[in-house]
Write a protein that holds these residues in place. Structure first.
Motif, PDB file in Angstrom:
ATOM      1  N   THR A 197       0.830  -1.213   0.000  1.00  0.00           N
ATOM      2  CA  THR A 197       0.000   0.000   0.000  1.00  0.00           C
ATOM      3  C   THR A 197       0.859   1.257   0.000  1.00  0.00           C
ATOM      4  OG1 THR A 197      -0.157  -0.041   2.432  1.00  0.00           O
ATOM      5  CG2 THR A 197      -1.891  -1.172   1.195  1.00  0.00           C
ATOM      6  N   ILE A 198       2.101   1.148  -0.434  1.00  0.00           N
ATOM      7  CA  ILE A 198       3.010   2.295  -0.371  1.00  0.00           C
ATOM      8  C   ILE A 198       2.543   3.445  -1.254  1.00  0.00           C
ATOM      9  CG2 ILE A 198       4.585   1.629  -2.237  1.00  0.00           C
ATOM     10  CD1 ILE A 198       6.892   2.438  -0.351  1.00  0.00           C
ATOM     11  N   GLY A 199       1.707   3.144  -2.254  1.00  0.00           N
ATOM     12  CA  GLY A 199       1.188   4.189  -3.123  1.00  0.00           C
ATOM     13  C   GLY A 199       0.309   5.197  -2.413  1.00  0.00           C
ATOM     14  N   GLU A 200      -0.086   4.911  -1.166  1.00  0.00           N
ATOM     15  CA  GLU A 200      -0.895   5.860  -0.394  1.00  0.00           C
ATOM     16  C   GLU A 200      -0.060   7.021   0.132  1.00  0.00           C
ATOM     17  OE1 GLU A 200      -2.834   3.654   2.648  1.00  0.00           O
ATOM     18  OE2 GLU A 200      -3.883   2.324   1.253  1.00  0.00           O
ATOM     19  N   CYS A 201       1.270   6.858   0.188  1.00  0.00           N
ATOM     20  CA  CYS A 201       2.094   7.929   0.746  1.00  0.00           C
ATOM     21  C   CYS A 201       3.298   8.277  -0.134  1.00  0.00           C
ATOM     22  CB  CYS A 201       2.560   7.575   2.157  1.00  0.00           C
ATOM     23  SG  CYS A 201       3.576   6.081   2.255  1.00  0.00           S
ATOM     24  N   VAL A 202       3.671   7.388  -1.025  1.00  0.00           N
ATOM     25  CA  VAL A 202       4.772   7.643  -1.952  1.00  0.00           C
ATOM     26  C   VAL A 202       4.172   7.607  -3.357  1.00  0.00           C
ATOM     27  CG1 VAL A 202       6.973   6.807  -2.830  1.00  0.00           C
ATOM     28  CG2 VAL A 202       6.449   6.601  -0.388  1.00  0.00           C
ATOM     29  N   PHE A 203       4.346   8.684  -4.117  1.00  0.00           N
ATOM     30  CA  PHE A 203       3.513   8.874  -5.291  1.00  0.00           C
ATOM     31  C   PHE A 203       4.200   8.610  -6.628  1.00  0.00           C
ATOM     32  CE2 PHE A 203       1.911  11.714  -1.919  1.00  0.00           C
ATOM     33  CZ  PHE A 203       0.721  11.054  -1.677  1.00  0.00           C
ATOM     34  N   SER A 204       5.504   8.505  -6.642  1.00  0.00           N
ATOM     35  CA  SER A 204       6.184   8.257  -7.907  1.00  0.00           C
ATOM     36  C   SER A 204       5.892   6.843  -8.405  1.00  0.00           C
ATOM     37  CB  SER A 204       7.693   8.428  -7.750  1.00  0.00           C
ATOM     38  OG  SER A 204       8.375   7.965  -8.903  1.00  0.00           O
TER      39      SER A 204
END
Length: 324
Positions: A197-204
Motif C-alpha cells: 500500500t506504499i502508493g498511499e504515501c509515496v507517489f512516484s
C-alpha cells in the motif's frame, strides 16, 4: 582441554524476528511464551522452524526450569515476574537487549533500566551504547550476526532494492519520504510489511511496493536488483542492510546512526546529501562492473564483521557469565 559449559534454558519473547532467528541458532534451549491471542506478549514461534526453540504457554511457565531471562521490552520484567514467580535480576539472572536508538532525543533519553545495576544492557551497536543514557546499568555491545545467505547477487535488473517495514506509518524515521525524490534518478523496488500500500504515501510510479515476502523468496529477488538502497534516518543497524551486503550488493545509504561505520567506501556510497545519493544510484545502475566490484567489497566486509559464529560465541560468553 577446555570443557564446554552446559547449555541453558532461556526465556525470550519473539520481538524482532531476524535477530531472534540468529539468537536461537545457538546451543541453548530457547523458550518463547505463547498465549491464546498470540499478541505481542505471547507470539510464540509465529510458525518459524527453529529446532532449538519451543513454545510454552504463559500459564505453564511457572514450572519451567529457566536459567536466564532475555528481556527486550520494559514490560517483560513484570511479565516474567508474573509468569515465573521470580523477579528478573533479583531471583533469576536476566539481560536486556536494546535493539533501538534512543527517542526522542539522544541527549535526554535515560534508558528504562538506567537505575538497575543487576541487569546488563546489551546494545546491538556501538552507536546505541553511546547515545543512550545508560545510567548505573552495566552495558556491553554484541553486534548483529546472521547466517550467510550466499553470494546471490546478479544485478540483472536495473533498479534499486530496499526493505522497509511499514513505510507510510514510520515515514521519516525510516526515510520513506526520500523515496519520491530518489526515484527521479532510478526505479526503486520496496519490500516489507505494508509495502503493498506504499502508493498511499509515496507517489512516484518509479517506487514499486513488492509486499511482505518470506526470506527464502525475498533475498534472491532483492539480489536481482543492481544496487541496495538504505534510507533510514534514525534506527538501529538494520539487518536488511547486512543481508544485502552478504548477498554481494553495492550499497547506497543515508549517513545516519551506524550506517557510516559499517559501509566501507569501497562497498558503496554513504551520504547525507540527497543529490549525492541519487547520483550514486544512477552510477551503479549504469555501470554493472562498478556495482559488482562494490558488492564484492560489501560482502567481504559483512562476512568479516557480521558472521553468525562470532555473534553466538559472544552471547555464549555473556550467558555463561550471567549464569555462574
Amino acid at each position: 582441554m577446555s570443557v564446554p559449559t552446559p547449555s541453558r534454558a532461556l526465556l525470550l519473547w519473539h520481538v524482532h524476528g531476524s535477530w531472534t532467528e540468529s539468537f536461537v541458532a545457538g546451543r541453548h534451549r530457547c523458550v518463547l511464551p505463547v498465549n491464546e491471542s498470540k499478541d505481542a506478549d505471547g507470539r510464540g514461534l509465529m510458525g518459524r522452524k527453529w529446532p532449538r526453540a519451543q513454545e510454552i504457554s504463559t500459564t505453564a511457565l511457572r514450572g519451567e526450569p529457566i536459567d536466564l531471562v532475555v528481556l527486550q521490552r520494559p514490560e517483560e520484567i513484570d511479565l516474567a515476574t508474573q509468569w515465573l514467580g521470580k523477579r528478573p535480576g533479583v531471583d533469576i539472572p536476566a539481560v536486556y537487549v536494546e535493539h533501538n536508538a534512543p527517542r526522542p532525543f539522544a541527549v535526554d533519553s535515560p534508558h528504562p533500566l538506567a537505575a538497575r545495576t543487576d541487569i546488563p544492557i546489551v546494545h546491538v551497536t556501538d552507536f546505541n551504547q553511546m547515545m543512550w543514557d545508560n545510567g548505573a546499568a552495566p552495558t556491553r555491545v554484541i553486534t548483529h550476526g546472521i547466517a550467510d545467505p550466499g553470494l546471490l547477487y546478479t544485478g540483472e535488473i536495473g533498479a534499486a532494492a530496499t526493505m522497509i517495514n511499514e513505510p507510510c506509518r514510520r515515514w521519516r524515521t525510516v526515510g520513506a519520504d526520500l523515496l519520491d525524490p530518489l526515484a527521479e534518478r532510478a526505479p526503486i523496488d520496496v519490500w516489507g510489511i505494508d509495502t503493498d500500500t506504499i502508493g498511499e504515501c509515496v507517489f512516484s510510479p518509479q517506487v514499486r511496493g513488492r509486499g511482505d515476502v518470506p526470506t527464502a523468496r525475498l533475498l534472491p529477488e532483492v539480489a536481482r536488483r543492481r544496487v541496495f538502497l538504505h534510507t533510514a534516518r534514525w534506527t538501529s543497524l538494520g539487518l536488511s542492510l547486512i543481508e544485502a551486503m552478504f548477498l554481494g550488493m553495492p550499497v547506497v545509504a543515508v549517513a545516519s546512526t551506524m550506517a557510516p561505520l559499517v559501509v566501507p567506501p569501497e562497498a558503496g556510497v554513504v551520504s547525507a546529501d540527497i543529490d549525492t545519493l541519487g547520483a550514486a544510484l544512477e552510477h551503479f545502475i549504469a555501470d554493472g562492473a562498478a556495482a559488482s566490484a562494490a558488492g564484492k567489497a560489501a560482502r567481504d566486509y559483512a562476512a568479516a564483521q557480521f558472521g553468525l559464529e562470532r555473534f553466538l560465541n559472544e552471547w555464549d560468553a555473556l550467558i555463561d557469565e550471567c549464569c555462574q
